[in-house]
Design a protein around this motif. Structure first.
Motif, PDB file in Angstrom:
ATOM      1  N   LEU A  14       0.844  -1.200   0.000  1.00 51.59           N
ATOM      2  CA  LEU A  14       0.000   0.000   0.000  1.00 51.59           C
ATOM      3  C   LEU A  14       0.876   1.244   0.000  1.00 51.59           C
ATOM      4  CD1 LEU A  14      -2.885  -0.853   2.487  1.00 51.59           C
ATOM      5  CD2 LEU A  14      -2.802  -1.171  -0.005  1.00 51.59           C
ATOM      6  N   LEU A  15       0.475   2.241  -0.737  1.00 56.70           N
ATOM      7  CA  LEU A  15       1.219   3.484  -0.854  1.00 56.70           C
ATOM      8  C   LEU A  15       1.326   4.194   0.492  1.00 56.70           C
ATOM      9  CD1 LEU A  15       2.527   5.604  -2.800  1.00 56.70           C
ATOM     10  CD2 LEU A  15       0.243   6.667  -2.920  1.00 56.70           C
ATOM     11  N   ASP A  16       2.559   4.536   0.900  1.00 54.39           N
ATOM     12  CA  ASP A  16       2.823   5.332   2.103  1.00 54.39           C
ATOM     13  C   ASP A  16       2.317   4.669   3.381  1.00 54.39           C
ATOM     14  OD1 ASP A  16       3.987   7.380   0.573  1.00 54.39           O
ATOM     15  OD2 ASP A  16       2.044   8.335   0.230  1.00 54.39           O
ATOM     16  N   TYR A  17       2.260   3.342   3.389  1.00 55.21           N
ATOM     17  CA  TYR A  17       1.806   2.632   4.589  1.00 55.21           C
ATOM     18  C   TYR A  17       2.773   1.469   4.859  1.00 55.21           C
ATOM     19  CZ  TYR A  17      -1.556   0.812   8.011  1.00 55.21           C
ATOM     20  OH  TYR A  17      -2.178   0.398   9.170  1.00 55.21           O
ATOM     21  N   PRO A  18       3.980   1.795   5.363  1.00 53.98           N
ATOM     22  CA  PRO A  18       5.009   0.773   5.570  1.00 53.98           C
ATOM     23  C   PRO A  18       4.973   0.138   6.952  1.00 53.98           C
ATOM     24  CG  PRO A  18       5.950   2.921   5.982  1.00 53.98           C
ATOM     25  CD  PRO A  18       4.499   3.158   5.630  1.00 53.98           C
ATOM     26  N   PHE A  19       3.948   0.431   7.732  1.00 62.50           N
ATOM     27  CA  PHE A  19       3.946   0.091   9.156  1.00 62.50           C
ATOM     28  C   PHE A  19       3.719  -1.403   9.395  1.00 62.50           C
ATOM     29  CE2 PHE A  19       1.773   4.265   8.492  1.00 62.50           C
ATOM     30  CZ  PHE A  19       2.883   5.054   8.755  1.00 62.50           C
ATOM     31  N   GLU A  20       4.466  -1.929  10.362  1.00 59.23           N
ATOM     32  CA  GLU A  20       4.295  -3.323  10.754  1.00 59.23           C
ATOM     33  C   GLU A  20       2.965  -3.501  11.491  1.00 59.23           C
ATOM     34  OE1 GLU A  20       6.168  -6.062  10.154  1.00 59.23           O
ATOM     35  OE2 GLU A  20       7.330  -4.776   8.811  1.00 59.23           O
ATOM     36  N   PRO A  21       2.243  -4.583  11.215  1.00 60.51           N
ATOM     37  CA  PRO A  21       0.966  -4.800  11.903  1.00 60.51           C
ATOM     38  C   PRO A  21       1.165  -5.287  13.336  1.00 60.51           C
ATOM     39  CG  PRO A  21       1.442  -6.625  10.428  1.00 60.51           C
ATOM     40  CD  PRO A  21       2.527  -5.610  10.203  1.00 60.51           C
ATOM     41  N   ASN A  22       0.265  -4.885  14.198  1.00 63.19           N
ATOM     42  CA  ASN A  22       0.225  -5.342  15.593  1.00 63.19           C
ATOM     43  C   ASN A  22      -1.222  -5.689  15.914  1.00 63.19           C
ATOM     44  OD1 ASN A  22       3.076  -4.310  16.678  1.00 63.19           O
ATOM     45  ND2 ASN A  22       2.195  -2.678  15.453  1.00 63.19           N
ATOM     46  N   TYR A  23      -1.409  -6.670  16.810  1.00 61.50           N
ATOM     47  CA  TYR A  23      -2.766  -7.128  17.089  1.00 61.50           C
ATOM     48  C   TYR A  23      -2.967  -7.385  18.582  1.00 61.50           C
ATOM     49  CZ  TYR A  23      -2.801  -8.059  12.056  1.00 61.50           C
ATOM     50  OH  TYR A  23      -2.707  -7.933  10.698  1.00 61.50           O
ATOM     51  N   VAL A  24      -4.197  -7.113  19.041  1.00 62.88           N
ATOM     52  CA  VAL A  24      -4.663  -7.582  20.335  1.00 62.88           C
ATOM     53  C   VAL A  24      -5.991  -8.288  20.098  1.00 62.88           C
ATOM     54  CG1 VAL A  24      -3.533  -5.773  21.703  1.00 62.88           C
ATOM     55  CG2 VAL A  24      -5.860  -5.389  20.828  1.00 62.88           C
ATOM     56  N   THR A  25      -6.393  -9.092  21.057  1.00 61.01           N
ATOM     57  CA  THR A  25      -7.697  -9.758  20.984  1.00 61.01           C
ATOM     58  C   THR A  25      -8.662  -9.067  21.925  1.00 61.01           C
ATOM     59  OG1 THR A  25      -6.696 -11.892  20.433  1.00 61.01           O
ATOM     60  CG2 THR A  25      -8.939 -11.929  21.285  1.00 61.01           C
ATOM     61  N   VAL A  26      -9.785  -8.632  21.390  1.00 52.05           N
ATOM     62  CA  VAL A  26     -10.816  -7.963  22.187  1.00 52.05           C
ATOM     63  C   VAL A  26     -12.136  -8.686  21.956  1.00 52.05           C
ATOM     64  CG1 VAL A  26      -9.633  -5.730  22.122  1.00 52.05           C
ATOM     65  CG2 VAL A  26     -11.319  -6.243  20.375  1.00 52.05           C
ATOM     66  N   ASP A  27     -12.704  -9.199  23.019  1.00 54.90           N
ATOM     67  CA  ASP A  27     -14.006  -9.875  22.914  1.00 54.90           C
ATOM     68  C   ASP A  27     -13.978 -10.979  21.855  1.00 54.90           C
ATOM     69  OD1 ASP A  27     -16.637 -10.306  23.644  1.00 54.90           O
ATOM     70  OD2 ASP A  27     -17.448  -8.751  22.324  1.00 54.90           O
ATOM     71  N   ALA A  65       5.810  10.542  15.291  1.00 53.99           N
ATOM     72  CA  ALA A  65       6.796   9.585  15.811  1.00 53.99           C
ATOM     73  C   ALA A  65       8.190  10.199  15.791  1.00 53.99           C
ATOM     74  CB  ALA A  65       6.762   8.302  14.997  1.00 53.99           C
ATOM     75  N   ALA A  66       8.514  10.972  14.746  1.00 54.38           N
ATOM     76  CA  ALA A  66       9.836  11.592  14.643  1.00 54.38           C
ATOM     77  C   ALA A  66      10.063  12.629  15.724  1.00 54.38           C
ATOM     78  CB  ALA A  66       9.999  12.235  13.265  1.00 54.38           C
ATOM     79  N   ALA A  67       8.985  13.157  16.281  1.00 56.51           N
ATOM     80  CA  ALA A  67       9.096  14.133  17.364  1.00 56.51           C
ATOM     81  C   ALA A  67       9.273  13.468  18.728  1.00 56.51           C
ATOM     82  CB  ALA A  67       7.864  15.040  17.379  1.00 56.51           C
ATOM     83  N   GLY A  68       9.372  12.132  18.740  1.00 57.08           N
ATOM     84  CA  GLY A  68       9.633  11.419  19.986  1.00 57.08           C
ATOM     85  C   GLY A  68       8.419  10.832  20.659  1.00 57.08           C
ATOM     86  N   HIS A  69       7.297  10.830  19.967  1.00 52.79           N
ATOM     87  CA  HIS A  69       6.066  10.290  20.548  1.00 52.79           C
ATOM     88  C   HIS A  69       5.828   8.861  20.064  1.00 52.79           C
ATOM     89  CE1 HIS A  69       5.422  14.428  21.670  1.00 52.79           C
ATOM     90  NE2 HIS A  69       5.387  14.803  20.396  1.00 52.79           N
ATOM     91  N   ARG A  70       5.202   8.079  20.882  1.00 49.94           N
ATOM     92  CA  ARG A  70       4.769   6.740  20.485  1.00 49.94           C
ATOM     93  C   ARG A  70       3.357   6.874  19.916  1.00 49.94           C
ATOM     94  NH1 ARG A  70       3.397   1.576  24.493  1.00 49.94           N
ATOM     95  NH2 ARG A  70       2.931   0.074  22.819  1.00 49.94           N
ATOM     96  N   VAL A  71       3.184   6.558  18.671  1.00 47.52           N
ATOM     97  CA  VAL A  71       1.903   6.747  18.006  1.00 47.52           C
ATOM     98  C   VAL A  71       1.173   5.413  17.894  1.00 47.52           C
ATOM     99  CG1 VAL A  71       0.710   7.612  15.975  1.00 47.52           C
ATOM    100  CG2 VAL A  71       2.858   8.670  16.686  1.00 47.52           C
ATOM    101  N   ILE A  72      -0.011   5.361  18.467  1.00 53.95           N
ATOM    102  CA  ILE A  72      -0.879   4.188  18.400  1.00 53.95           C
ATOM    103  C   ILE A  72      -2.085   4.557  17.543  1.00 53.95           C
ATOM    104  CG2 ILE A  72      -2.227   2.498  19.694  1.00 53.95           C
ATOM    105  CD1 ILE A  72       0.705   2.412  20.427  1.00 53.95           C
ATOM    106  N   ALA A  73      -2.257   3.848  16.440  1.00 52.64           N
ATOM    107  CA  ALA A  73      -3.384   4.124  15.539  1.00 52.64           C
ATOM    108  C   ALA A  73      -4.124   2.823  15.263  1.00 52.64           C
ATOM    109  CB  ALA A  73      -2.889   4.747  14.233  1.00 52.64           C
ATOM    110  N   PRO A  74      -5.179   2.544  16.012  1.00 50.95           N
ATOM    111  CA  PRO A  74      -5.906   1.288  15.814  1.00 50.95           C
ATOM    112  C   PRO A  74      -6.879   1.356  14.641  1.00 50.95           C
ATOM    113  CG  PRO A  74      -6.878   2.518  17.619  1.00 50.95           C
ATOM    114  CD  PRO A  74      -5.682   3.310  17.154  1.00 50.95           C
ATOM    115  N   ASP A  75      -7.219   0.186  14.148  1.00 52.64           N
ATOM    116  CA  ASP A  75      -8.360   0.041  13.251  1.00 52.64           C
ATOM    117  C   ASP A  75      -9.540  -0.380  14.111  1.00 52.64           C
ATOM    118  OD1 ASP A  75      -6.693   0.542  11.105  1.00 52.64           O
ATOM    119  OD2 ASP A  75      -6.436  -1.581  10.582  1.00 52.64           O
ATOM    120  N   LEU A  76     -10.587   0.424  14.136  1.00 53.91           N
ATOM    121  CA  LEU A  76     -11.772   0.050  14.899  1.00 53.91           C
ATOM    122  C   LEU A  76     -12.304  -1.290  14.390  1.00 53.91           C
ATOM    123  CD1 LEU A  76     -13.593   3.508  15.041  1.00 53.91           C
ATOM    124  CD2 LEU A  76     -12.109   2.475  16.777  1.00 53.91           C
ATOM    125  N   ILE A  77     -12.929  -2.035  15.274  1.00 54.74           N
ATOM    126  CA  ILE A  77     -13.510  -3.319  14.871  1.00 54.74           C
ATOM    127  C   ILE A  77     -14.499  -3.075  13.723  1.00 54.74           C
ATOM    128  CG2 ILE A  77     -15.039  -5.200  15.596  1.00 54.74           C
ATOM    129  CD1 ILE A  77     -12.207  -5.472  16.656  1.00 54.74           C
TER     130      ILE A  77
END
Length: 296
Positions: A14-27, A65-77
């Motif tokens: 995907l264009l401009d979306y190089p991010f590694e996926p992360n997952y949690v289990t909810v319900d 992220a470059a400014a030193g913040h941890r960015v969490i961007a979830p995909d809503l269910i």
């Protein structure tokens, strides 16, 4: 709970979306999230709305992220790489609240800066109000926390009727109508990626009818209580609305008047339509970074 899971192949290259996926289990459901920046950085929680996913924040995530913040961007269910229940009744306002809260709990997030837009605001503002000790600041772009006590704009009712009754729900066309710039073919592919066919779009059809538009809506009492908390909110509260959104127009002034933490903040009006992350992503991200730089 019966659900669909979009094949990973839909999200390749995907264009401009190089991010590694992360997952949690909810319900019992798999929820995807982007996690970028230093692990010990104070978290920025970026919540998307309807009918988008974390791809919406692809230009903002690296800047913050470059400014030193941890960015969490979830995909809503029901969106993005997250699982998609097939029963439309699974998508209640409270369920979305519970799913996002589970993510915050599992990641043990504190000192959170909320960045939200559209339905990300309906979930995020109430989340911050109900969990005030976990949040340090709020930035709202084109969002609101409705209670049903106020009249919804005509543009919203038109959108709601379309989402519920239209035989097709053209995701990328909706994005193109609600942005100033025209999306390119690679961006269109990315926004269509989570939805191989109409069976995957149940959440996108469900969201509009979950917005409280009457005083006796199931979410009205909880949202009224959240507003009482926000009326006592003294932490930084910044609005970065766009100049071309007919759905949330005026909401920034309304919140600036009601929320104490909004007083004296460098509120901005950015150029763009409803999805200002597409039209002014750099300016939006810089507004977030500047707010936080002033707090450190």
């Amino acid at each position: 709970m019966d659900y669909l899971r979009t094949p990973d192949s839909r999200f390749e290259r995907l264009l401009d979306y190089p991010f590694e996926p992360n997952y949690v289990t909810v319900d019992g459901l798999r929820m995807h999230y982007v996690d970028e920046g230093p692990a010990d950085g104070k978290p920025i929680l970026m919540l998307h709305g309807e009918p988008t996913w974390s791809y919406l924040y692809r230009h903002m995530i690296p800047i913050c992220a470059a400014a030193g913040h941890r960015v969490i961007a979830p995909d809503l269910i029901g969106f993005g790489k997250s699982d998609k229940p097939t029963d439309i009744n699974a998508y209640s306002y409270q369920n979305h609240m519970d799913w996002v809260k589970s993510l915050l709990d599992q990641l043990e997030l504190t000192e959170i800066t909320l960045v939200c837009q559209d339905w990300g605001s309906l979930i995020g503002l109430r989340m911050a109000a109900e969990n005030e000790s976990r949040f340090r600041a709020i930035v709202v772009g084109n969002g609101m926390l409705p209670t049903g006590d106020e009249q919804a704009p005509k543009a919203f009712h038109i959108w709601k009727a379309f989402a519920i009754h239209s035989p097709v729900l053209p995701i990328s066309r909706i994005l193109n109508v609600a942005t100033f710039r025209k999306l390119g073919p690679d961006e269109i592919r990315a926004y269509e990626a989570p939805f191989p066919n109409r069976k995957y779009k149940t959440a996108a059809r469900a969201f509009p009818k979950l917005v409280p538009v009457t005083p006796n809506d199931p979410a009205t009492q909880a949202n009224r209580a959240a507003w009482k908390a926000l009326e006592q909110w003294k932490k930084p509260f910044l609005t970065t609305f766009s100049n071309g959104d007919p759905i949330t127009r005026g909401g920034d002034k309304y919140m600036q008047e009601r929320i104490p933490g909004a007083q004296g903040q460098p509120h901005q009006t950015l150029v763009g339509g409803h999805f200002l992350q597409e039209d002014s992503p750099v300016q939006f991200a810089q507004a977030v970074n500047n707010l936080l730089a002033g707090m450190d």
